[in-house]
Design an enzyme around this catalytic site. Structure first.
Site, PDB file in Angstrom:
ATOM      1  N   LYS A  29       0.828  -1.204   0.000  1.00  0.00           N
ATOM      2  CA  LYS A  29       0.000   0.000   0.000  1.00  0.00           C
ATOM      3  C   LYS A  29       0.869   1.263   0.000  1.00  0.00           C
ATOM      4  O   LYS A  29       2.085   1.187   0.221  1.00  0.00           O
ATOM      5  CB  LYS A  29      -0.921  -0.034   1.217  1.00  0.00           C
ATOM      6  CG  LYS A  29      -1.889  -1.210   1.196  1.00  0.00           C
ATOM      7  CD  LYS A  29      -2.738  -1.248   2.452  1.00  0.00           C
ATOM      8  CE  LYS A  29      -3.729  -2.397   2.420  1.00  0.00           C
ATOM      9  NZ  LYS A  29      -4.602  -2.394   3.617  1.00  0.00           N
ATOM     10  N   ARG A 105      -0.993 -14.973   4.053  1.00  0.00           N
ATOM     11  CA  ARG A 105      -1.756 -14.329   5.133  1.00  0.00           C
ATOM     12  C   ARG A 105      -1.004 -14.474   6.461  1.00  0.00           C
ATOM     13  O   ARG A 105      -0.987 -13.548   7.270  1.00  0.00           O
ATOM     14  CB  ARG A 105      -3.160 -14.923   5.243  1.00  0.00           C
ATOM     15  CG  ARG A 105      -4.045 -14.754   4.023  1.00  0.00           C
ATOM     16  CD  ARG A 105      -4.384 -13.336   3.710  1.00  0.00           C
ATOM     17  NE  ARG A 105      -5.205 -12.762   4.774  1.00  0.00           N
ATOM     18  CZ  ARG A 105      -5.671 -11.529   4.781  1.00  0.00           C
ATOM     19  NH1 ARG A 105      -5.406 -10.712   3.793  1.00  0.00           N
ATOM     20  NH2 ARG A 105      -6.386 -11.087   5.778  1.00  0.00           N
ATOM     21  N   THR A 111      -4.979  -8.231  10.257  1.00  0.00           N
ATOM     22  CA  THR A 111      -5.335  -6.952   9.640  1.00  0.00           C
ATOM     23  C   THR A 111      -5.049  -5.792  10.576  1.00  0.00           C
ATOM     24  O   THR A 111      -4.504  -4.767  10.169  1.00  0.00           O
ATOM     25  CB  THR A 111      -6.825  -6.960   9.228  1.00  0.00           C
ATOM     26  OG1 THR A 111      -7.037  -8.041   8.315  1.00  0.00           O
ATOM     27  CG2 THR A 111      -7.220  -5.649   8.582  1.00  0.00           C
ATOM     28  N   HIS A 135      -1.750  -5.461   1.364  1.00  0.00           N
ATOM     29  CA  HIS A 135      -2.993  -6.212   1.149  1.00  0.00           C
ATOM     30  C   HIS A 135      -2.606  -7.590   0.629  1.00  0.00           C
ATOM     31  O   HIS A 135      -1.687  -7.721  -0.177  1.00  0.00           O
ATOM     32  CB  HIS A 135      -3.879  -5.526   0.102  1.00  0.00           C
ATOM     33  CG  HIS A 135      -4.961  -6.430  -0.403  1.00  0.00           C
ATOM     34  ND1 HIS A 135      -6.156  -6.583   0.261  1.00  0.00           N
ATOM     35  CD2 HIS A 135      -5.000  -7.270  -1.472  1.00  0.00           C
ATOM     36  CE1 HIS A 135      -6.894  -7.471  -0.398  1.00  0.00           C
ATOM     37  NE2 HIS A 135      -6.217  -7.898  -1.444  1.00  0.00           N
TER      38      HIS A 135
END
Length: 169
Positions: A29, A105, A111, A135
């Site tokens: 990001k 992940r 998150t 992400h």
């Protein structure tokens, strides 16, 4: 040609296209790009043994981001997320490898960086959920959708990884 056949097969039968050929979409990001974390993130995925299939630096349009985050459109933070993601360059990537969606992940971490374990990307480099550096696709199905959204078929490189026999039986 073989890549085209594999990609068509993967889109027609996503559950059958797994194992070492599974692919995931990752995006560093704007905060991760500005903080010069791209190299460190790529290093972690390479050291894990995953194969980089595509990478590009892009200024994502709001239209692309609205489509990418379509499942979050009813959330109160949706507009802020789209604005933030379009505020600077993003490094979009496709990685391939055994169980890469699930494993990526785990490498990325929770998150919310407050819940992310040390040693994960978010655990090591993030302070708050609004600026969480990266992400990663949350499922094989999401990965297929996101890869198709961010990359043209010709941008996905099919190449033989000479280290593959050292990683997989």
């Amino acid at each position: 040609m073989i890549c085209l056949v594999l990609t068509i097969f993967a889109n027609l039968f996503p559950s059958a296209y797994s194992g070492v050929n599974e692919r995931t979409f990752l995006a560093v990001k704007p905060d991760g790009v500005q903080r010069r974390l791209v190299g460190e993130i790529v290093r972690r995925f390479e050291r894990k043994g995953f194969k980089l299939v595509a990478l590009k630096l892009v200024q994502a349009s709001e239209e692309l981001l609205r489509e990418h985050y379509v499942e979050l459109r009813e959330k109160p933070f949706y507009s802020r997320l789209v604005k933030y993601m379009s505020s600077g360059p993003v490094v979009a990537m496709v990685w391939q490898g055994l169980d890469v969606v699930h494993a990526s992940r785990a490498l990325i971490g929770a998150t919310d960086p407050g819940d992310a374990m040390p040693g994960t990307i978010r655990g090591d480099f993030c302070m708050e959920v609004g600026k969480n550096v990266i992400h990663g696709s949350d499922s094989v199905e999401s990965a297929h959708r996101e890869i198709a959204l961010w990359f043209r078929e010709a941008e996905l490189l099919c190449w033989e990884d000479s280290a593959g026999h050292w990683l997989y039986e």
